[in-house]
Enzyme design. Sequence first.
Site, PDB file in Angstrom:
ATOM      1  N   LYS A 298     -17.300 -15.536   4.558  1.00  0.00           N
ATOM      2  CA  LYS A 298     -18.718 -15.301   4.795  1.00  0.00           C
ATOM      3  C   LYS A 298     -19.471 -14.884   3.542  1.00  0.00           C
ATOM      4  O   LYS A 298     -19.092 -13.948   2.857  1.00  0.00           O
ATOM      5  CB  LYS A 298     -18.880 -14.228   5.876  1.00  0.00           C
ATOM      6  CG  LYS A 298     -18.563 -14.762   7.269  1.00  0.00           C
ATOM      7  CD  LYS A 298     -18.341 -13.648   8.265  1.00  0.00           C
ATOM      8  CE  LYS A 298     -19.628 -12.919   8.594  1.00  0.00           C
ATOM      9  NZ  LYS A 298     -19.365 -11.730   9.433  1.00  0.00           N
TER      10      LYS A 298
ATOM     11  N   GLY B 227      -8.088  -8.460   1.071  1.00  0.00           N
ATOM     12  CA  GLY B 227      -6.817  -8.612   1.786  1.00  0.00           C
ATOM     13  C   GLY B 227      -6.281 -10.031   1.743  1.00  0.00           C
ATOM     14  O   GLY B 227      -5.096 -10.249   1.428  1.00  0.00           O
TER      15      GLY B 227
ATOM     16  N   GLY C 295     -12.796  -3.949   1.116  1.00  0.00           N
ATOM     17  CA  GLY C 295     -14.180  -3.487   1.285  1.00  0.00           C
ATOM     18  C   GLY C 295     -14.571  -2.458   0.242  1.00  0.00           C
ATOM     19  O   GLY C 295     -15.671  -2.500  -0.312  1.00  0.00           O
TER      20      GLY C 295
ATOM     21  N   ARG D 222       0.830  -1.208   0.000  1.00  0.00           N
ATOM     22  CA  ARG D 222       0.000   0.000   0.000  1.00  0.00           C
ATOM     23  C   ARG D 222       0.870   1.267   0.000  1.00  0.00           C
ATOM     24  O   ARG D 222       0.463   2.292  -0.544  1.00  0.00           O
ATOM     25  CB  ARG D 222      -0.915   0.017   1.217  1.00  0.00           C
ATOM     26  CG  ARG D 222      -2.136  -0.856   1.014  1.00  0.00           C
ATOM     27  CD  ARG D 222      -3.086  -0.757   2.175  1.00  0.00           C
ATOM     28  NE  ARG D 222      -4.390  -1.279   1.806  1.00  0.00           N
ATOM     29  CZ  ARG D 222      -5.388  -1.473   2.646  1.00  0.00           C
ATOM     30  NH1 ARG D 222      -5.222  -1.191   3.931  1.00  0.00           N
ATOM     31  NH2 ARG D 222      -6.540  -1.944   2.234  1.00  0.00           N
TER      32      ARG D 222
HETATM   33  P1  ADP Z   1     -10.686 -11.426   1.367  1.00  0.00           P
HETATM   34  O1  ADP Z   1      -9.884 -10.867   2.526  1.00  0.00           O
HETATM   35  O2  ADP Z   1      -9.839 -11.798   0.215  1.00  0.00           O
HETATM   36  O3  ADP Z   1     -11.850 -10.550   1.013  1.00  0.00           O
HETATM   37  P2  ADP Z   1     -12.298 -13.011   3.114  1.00  0.00           P
HETATM   38  O4  ADP Z   1     -11.834 -12.174   4.251  1.00  0.00           O
HETATM   39  O5  ADP Z   1     -13.693 -12.912   2.680  1.00  0.00           O
HETATM   40  O6  ADP Z   1     -11.328 -12.805   1.865  1.00  0.00           O
HETATM   41  O7  ADP Z   1     -12.046 -14.544   3.466  1.00  0.00           O
HETATM   42  C1  ADP Z   1     -10.785 -15.032   3.815  1.00  0.00           C
HETATM   43  C2  ADP Z   1     -10.873 -16.131   4.829  1.00  0.00           C
HETATM   44  O8  ADP Z   1     -11.745 -17.125   4.404  1.00  0.00           O
HETATM   45  C3  ADP Z   1      -9.543 -16.778   5.073  1.00  0.00           C
HETATM   46  O9  ADP Z   1      -9.136 -16.541   6.391  1.00  0.00           O
HETATM   47  C4  ADP Z   1      -9.799 -18.261   4.828  1.00  0.00           C
HETATM   48  O10 ADP Z   1      -9.173 -19.119   5.766  1.00  0.00           O
HETATM   49  C5  ADP Z   1     -11.302 -18.340   4.983  1.00  0.00           C
HETATM   50  N1  ADP Z   1     -11.852 -19.525   4.330  1.00  0.00           N
HETATM   51  C6  ADP Z   1     -11.754 -19.871   3.038  1.00  0.00           C
HETATM   52  N2  ADP Z   1     -12.333 -21.062   2.830  1.00  0.00           N
HETATM   53  C7  ADP Z   1     -12.798 -21.498   4.021  1.00  0.00           C
HETATM   54  C8  ADP Z   1     -13.490 -22.666   4.466  1.00  0.00           C
HETATM   55  N3  ADP Z   1     -13.823 -23.647   3.622  1.00  0.00           N
HETATM   56  N4  ADP Z   1     -13.787 -22.765   5.771  1.00  0.00           N
HETATM   57  C9  ADP Z   1     -13.456 -21.779   6.617  1.00  0.00           C
HETATM   58  N5  ADP Z   1     -12.820 -20.655   6.266  1.00  0.00           N
HETATM   59  C10 ADP Z   1     -12.490 -20.511   4.985  1.00  0.00           C
HETATM   60 MG    MG Z   2     -10.300 -10.807   4.626  1.00  0.00          MG
END
Ligand code: ADP
Ligand code: MG
Length: 451
Positions: free
Chosen positions: A197, A353, A376, A36
Amino acid sequence: MDKLTVRDADVAGKRVFVRVDFNVPIADGKVQDDSRIRAAVPTIALLVQAGARVILASHLGRPNGKVVDSLRLRPVGQRLAELIRRNVPVTGDALGVGTEDALKRMRPGEIVMLENLRFHPEEEANDPGFAATLASYADVYVNDAFGTAHRAHASTVGIADQLPAYAGLLMERELTMLSKLLEAPERPFAAILGGAKVSDKIAVIDNLLTKVDLLVLGGGMANTFLLAKGKTIGKSLAEPDRVEDARRILATAEKNGVRVVLPVDVIVAKEVTRGTEYKTLLAEKIPASWHIVDLGKQSQELMLDALADVNTVFWNGPLGVFEIPSFAHGTNAVARMLADRADQGATVVVGGGDSVAAITRQGLASKMTHISTGGGASLEFLEGRVLPGVTVLLDREPAEQPKPAATKSTPKPAAKKAAASATKKATTTKTPAATKTPAATKAAAKTASRK
Ligand code: ADP
Ligand code: MG
């Protein structure tokens, strides 16, 4: 882009307040990931070269309106100083006489960084008085903090009502790349969504369902879709109260002719930890004591095959618990594939992230077309929402009626400046500072809901 940028601003000798997003991971007093900071260097370098006095401001972490020593910006100032080979002193506080004096002493081409803005609760409250103090430091405002543009805070929204406000170069690049996805994606266009989520991603899926040809779902969020399709998922992460949304999304996809690819086989583990027992199962009837943690081989093949000819991709959210190497295979396979697609000319944009961390860990970040610095913010943008920190920037005047080619010329800086102030007066989204009411400011603050 329909916003004026720092390139349009007259900054020579001026005091320029630059909101950057230097919310970076810090451990043992050292910046762990400086992407960043690097991303903001072009704007800072442009201003320094133009002879501006550059006042940098950022938040770091969540100090909740109090001074937290571990969230001081000193390590960030040090890292930036190394990157640009210039002094970057950090003030002891964003406010106060000492800071005002330091800013008054600045000479053209010098840089000062204000201490963490969120040490003051007024920053996140978009307090008009706090915004006015920040505005009093400068003649021009530049927002290069795309990652914070979905928040209506004093340094992203309040201050922009009181100074001529321009987009930084990073902000410009983010908006250009993300707009391209919504406006003119080269087809086939795929969205890959994973992560923890589904509730975080419903709005973005809803909007993308009117744009994409292919929707690939994985990670924890796909489990809710498996539930919606009547599968059992054992102890896996899921949001039962979102099953209805998942059903609706699947129905809309079918109606819109969007192909949806869900996992057909999965890696299941006894626990979501390193060194635990795991195996592959069909994503049909997962026994009660297992957790879904990654894509199986068949799912990987199915997804890679579906993605083989895409020309535009947006990816957010890892496809498994990638933090544990045994459960990173799905995420890694898709990342390698997308790096190849990008190599072959496809537009690959990644936001989030954890997704970016997964790609960086594989050394593939530089291969992608665009890695968004805002998780976000990029999601909210792709939801089709207007980001409050973008709305307040000066609009570019609509292009003039086409004239004969001979009269076409680039406007001189002075003309541009006049155009800028004219635009500022004419825009309806902006109100002159004097008439801005606290109620209006509060209403703006409410538009930022995502935490
Ligand atoms: P980003 O930061 O890229 O937007 P998110 O924060 O939405 O992604 O999600 C990332 C998290 O999702 C990671 O910590 C990862 O471990 C978790 N994750 C991915 N697949 C699973 C799963 N099958 N069960 C539980 N957690 C998961
Ligand atoms: Mg995340």
